[in-house]
Write a protein that holds these residues in place. Structure first.
Motif, short mmCIF file in Angstrom:
data_model
loop_
_atom_site.label_atom_id
_atom_site.label_comp_id
_atom_site.label_asym_id
_atom_site.label_seq_id
_atom_site.Cartn_x
_atom_site.Cartn_y
_atom_site.Cartn_z
N ILE A 64 0.89 -1.16 0.00
CA ILE A 64 0.00 0.00 0.00
C ILE A 64 0.93 1.20 0.00
CG2 ILE A 64 -1.81 1.25 1.22
CD1 ILE A 64 -2.48 -1.40 2.65
N ARG A 65 0.98 1.89 -1.09
CA ARG A 65 1.93 2.99 -1.26
C ARG A 65 1.43 4.27 -0.59
NH1 ARG A 65 6.21 1.40 -4.19
NH2 ARG A 65 5.81 -0.29 -5.64
N PRO A 66 2.34 5.20 -0.28
CA PRO A 66 1.92 6.48 0.30
C PRO A 66 0.96 7.20 -0.65
CG PRO A 66 4.29 6.20 0.50
CD PRO A 66 3.79 5.07 -0.35
N GLY A 67 -0.05 7.83 -0.08
CA GLY A 67 -1.03 8.56 -0.86
C GLY A 67 -2.23 7.73 -1.27
N VAL A 68 -2.25 6.43 -0.92
CA VAL A 68 -3.36 5.55 -1.27
C VAL A 68 -4.28 5.39 -0.05
CG1 VAL A 68 -4.00 3.22 -1.98
CG2 VAL A 68 -1.99 4.31 -2.98
N ALA A 69 -5.55 5.68 -0.23
CA ALA A 69 -6.51 5.51 0.85
C ALA A 69 -6.64 4.02 1.18
CB ALA A 69 -7.86 6.08 0.46
N HIS A 70 -6.74 3.69 2.48
CA HIS A 70 -6.85 2.31 2.90
C HIS A 70 -7.50 2.25 4.27
CE1 HIS A 70 -3.00 3.74 4.56
NE2 HIS A 70 -3.15 2.84 5.52
N VAL A 71 -7.59 1.07 4.87
CA VAL A 71 -8.16 0.94 6.21
C VAL A 71 -7.14 0.28 7.14
CG1 VAL A 71 -10.55 0.78 5.41
CG2 VAL A 71 -9.25 -1.29 5.73
N VAL A 72 -7.26 0.60 8.41
CA VAL A 72 -6.47 -0.03 9.46
C VAL A 72 -7.45 -0.77 10.35
CG1 VAL A 72 -4.88 0.33 11.37
CG2 VAL A 72 -4.81 1.84 9.39
N ASP A 81 -2.39 -5.54 21.18
CA ASP A 81 -1.75 -4.25 21.38
C ASP A 81 -1.54 -3.60 20.02
OD1 ASP A 81 0.20 -5.86 20.37
OD2 ASP A 81 1.60 -5.61 22.02
N LEU A 82 -0.67 -2.60 19.96
CA LEU A 82 -0.47 -1.87 18.71
C LEU A 82 0.08 -2.76 17.59
CD1 LEU A 82 0.98 1.51 19.97
CD2 LEU A 82 -1.33 1.02 19.16
N THR A 83 0.72 -3.87 17.94
CA THR A 83 1.27 -4.75 16.90
C THR A 83 0.17 -5.54 16.20
OG1 THR A 83 1.67 -6.51 18.50
CG2 THR A 83 3.48 -4.97 18.10
N ASP A 84 -1.05 -5.55 16.74
CA ASP A 84 -2.17 -6.26 16.10
C ASP A 84 -2.85 -5.43 15.02
OD1 ASP A 84 -1.83 -8.56 17.56
OD2 ASP A 84 -3.15 -7.89 19.17
N ARG A 85 -2.47 -4.17 14.86
CA ARG A 85 -3.07 -3.35 13.80
C ARG A 85 -2.52 -3.77 12.46
NH1 ARG A 85 -2.28 2.78 15.08
NH2 ARG A 85 -0.15 2.06 14.93
N ARG A 86 -3.41 -3.87 11.47
CA ARG A 86 -3.00 -4.24 10.12
C ARG A 86 -3.59 -3.23 9.14
NH1 ARG A 86 0.23 -6.47 12.47
NH2 ARG A 86 0.52 -8.69 12.80
N HIS A 87 -2.79 -2.84 8.17
CA HIS A 87 -3.22 -1.91 7.12
C HIS A 87 -3.65 -2.74 5.91
CE1 HIS A 87 -1.57 1.87 8.93
NE2 HIS A 87 -0.97 0.95 9.67
N TRP A 88 -4.87 -2.54 5.45
CA TRP A 88 -5.46 -3.30 4.35
C TRP A 88 -5.88 -2.35 3.23
CZ3 TRP A 88 -7.24 -8.60 4.73
CH2 TRP A 88 -7.02 -9.19 5.97
N HIS A 89 -5.78 -2.83 1.99
CA HIS A 89 -6.49 -2.13 0.90
C HIS A 89 -7.97 -2.20 1.24
CE1 HIS A 89 -2.86 -3.33 -1.55
NE2 HIS A 89 -2.96 -2.04 -1.83
#
Length: 113
Positions: A64-72, A81-89
């Motif tokens: 997921i490149r910078p400038g691309v809208a996505h979800v966390v 904890d914070l390590t369970d967050r994942r960034h998805w398209h």
């Protein structure tokens, strides 16, 4: 035909005022709880202008490149904890119940077996 209303409707005294869209709220995105087959997830939409780093989507294993809208997304239960967050398209997140789990293989690994 009713006349057009140009002014906003007045709110009652119990209505809360709309939240201001501050720089911090814009950067963090809009979040809410979503229910899926594997439990409840807190999901935050990240706007394209607020995405400044490169992430690896666990749904398609693509960047997921910078400038691309996505979800966390992260579990709501609070066990993580914070390590369970994942960034998805966004599309990968919406289609994750219909996909098989992503398996990472090296280039020389056999495809099946």
């Amino acid at each position: 035909m009713s006349p057009r209303r140009n002014s906003p409707r007045r709110r009652g005294p119990a209505a809360e005022p709309p939240r201001e869209l501050t720089d911090e709220r814009t950067r963090r995105g809009i979040e809410g709880v979503q229910q899926w087959q594997d439990g409840d997830w807190m999901v935050r939409s990240i706007f394209g202008g607020a995405a400044v780093k490169t992430y690896l989507c666990p749904g398609c294993m693509q960047q997921i490149r910078p400038g691309v809208a996505h979800v966390v997304a992260w579990p709501v239960d609070g066990s993580g904890d914070l390590t369970d967050r994942r960034h998805w398209h966004t599309g990968c997140w919406k289609a994750r119940d219909r996909r098989s789990p992503g398996v990472e293989r090296s280039r020389n690994a056999p495809r099946y077996g």
